[in-house]
Design a protein around this motif. Structure first.
Motif, PDB file in Angstrom:
ATOM      1  N   SER A 135       0.823  -1.413  -0.097  1.00  0.00           N
ATOM      2  CA  SER A 135      -0.040   0.005   0.103  1.00  0.00           C
ATOM      3  C   SER A 135       0.784   1.269   0.109  1.00  0.00           C
ATOM      4  O   SER A 135       1.617   1.224   0.701  1.00  0.00           O
ATOM      5  CB  SER A 135      -0.930   0.085   1.075  1.00  0.00           C
ATOM      6  N   THR A 162       0.095   4.208   1.029  1.00  0.00           N
ATOM      7  CA  THR A 162      -0.067   4.988   2.440  1.00  0.00           C
ATOM      8  C   THR A 162      -0.598   3.886   3.485  1.00  0.00           C
ATOM      9  O   THR A 162      -1.011   3.041   3.270  1.00  0.00           O
ATOM     10  CB  THR A 162      -0.999   6.226   2.081  1.00  0.00           C
ATOM     11  N   SER A 163      -0.191   4.311   4.595  1.00  0.00           N
ATOM     12  CA  SER A 163      -0.679   3.362   5.794  1.00  0.00           C
ATOM     13  C   SER A 163      -2.229   3.699   5.959  1.00  0.00           C
ATOM     14  O   SER A 163      -2.766   4.898   5.654  1.00  0.00           O
ATOM     15  CB  SER A 163       0.145   3.879   7.175  1.00  0.00           C
ATOM     16  N   PRO A 164      -2.801   2.676   6.529  1.00  0.00           N
ATOM     17  CA  PRO A 164      -4.366   2.958   6.972  1.00  0.00           C
ATOM     18  C   PRO A 164      -4.567   3.992   7.916  1.00  0.00           C
ATOM     19  O   PRO A 164      -3.460   4.127   8.774  1.00  0.00           O
ATOM     20  CB  PRO A 164      -4.705   1.466   7.271  1.00  0.00           C
ATOM     21  N   PRO A 165      -5.503   4.834   7.976  1.00  0.00           N
ATOM     22  CA  PRO A 165      -5.994   5.520   9.006  1.00  0.00           C
ATOM     23  C   PRO A 165      -5.790   4.809  10.435  1.00  0.00           C
ATOM     24  O   PRO A 165      -6.331   3.820  10.609  1.00  0.00           O
ATOM     25  CB  PRO A 165      -7.097   6.079   8.749  1.00  0.00           C
ATOM     26  N   VAL A 166      -5.229   5.649  11.225  1.00  0.00           N
ATOM     27  CA  VAL A 166      -5.122   5.179  13.061  1.00  0.00           C
ATOM     28  C   VAL A 166      -6.715   5.670  13.631  1.00  0.00           C
ATOM     29  O   VAL A 166      -6.887   6.810  13.622  1.00  0.00           O
ATOM     30  CB  VAL A 166      -4.065   5.831  13.751  1.00  0.00           C
ATOM     31  N   VAL A 167      -7.371   4.689  13.850  1.00  0.00           N
ATOM     32  CA  VAL A 167      -8.525   4.811  14.621  1.00  0.00           C
ATOM     33  C   VAL A 167      -8.641   4.363  16.034  1.00  0.00           C
ATOM     34  O   VAL A 167      -7.892   3.424  16.523  1.00  0.00           O
ATOM     35  CB  VAL A 167      -9.748   4.072  14.013  1.00  0.00           C
TER      36      VAL A 167
END
Length: 83
Positions: free
Chosen positions: A74, A76-81
Motif C-alpha cells: 500500500s 499509504t498507511s491505513p488511518p489510525v482509529v
C-alpha cells in the motif's frame, strides 16, 4: 467424337510418344536436396524448442523474482482509529 473417345485418343497419342530424356544424375540431385531439406527442418525444429525452453525458463525466473501473485504494498498507511 464424344468426350470419352477424345480422352482415349489423347491418352493413346501420349502413350505412343517417346519418354522424355531424364538426366542421369537426377536421383543423386534429388537425394542431396532432400537431405538438405531434412537438415534444415531438423535445425528449425531444434531452434524452436530451444527458444521455447529459454522463454519458459525466463518466465519462471521472472515470476520467482517479482512474485506477481502477491498484492502490491500500500502506498499509504491505513488511518489510525481509536488512538
Amino acid at each position: 467424337m464424344s468426350g470419352t473417345e477424345r480422352k482415349e485418343s489423347e491418352v493413346r497419342r501420349m502413350m505412343q510418344t517417346p519418354a522424355p530424356v531424364v538426366p542421369a544424375d537426377l536421383g543423386v540431385r534429388a537425394a542431396a536436396r532432400g537431405g538438405r531439406l531434412l537438415r534444415r527442418h531438423r535445425a528449425l525444429r531444434r531452434t524452436g524448442w530451444a527458444l521455447l525452453v529459454a522463454a519458459l525458463l525466463a518466465l519462471t525466473v521472472w515470476a520467482l523474482v517479482t512474485e506477481p501473485w502477491l498484492a502490491p504494498p500500500s502506498p499509504t498507511s491505513p488511518p489510525v482509529v481509536g488512538f
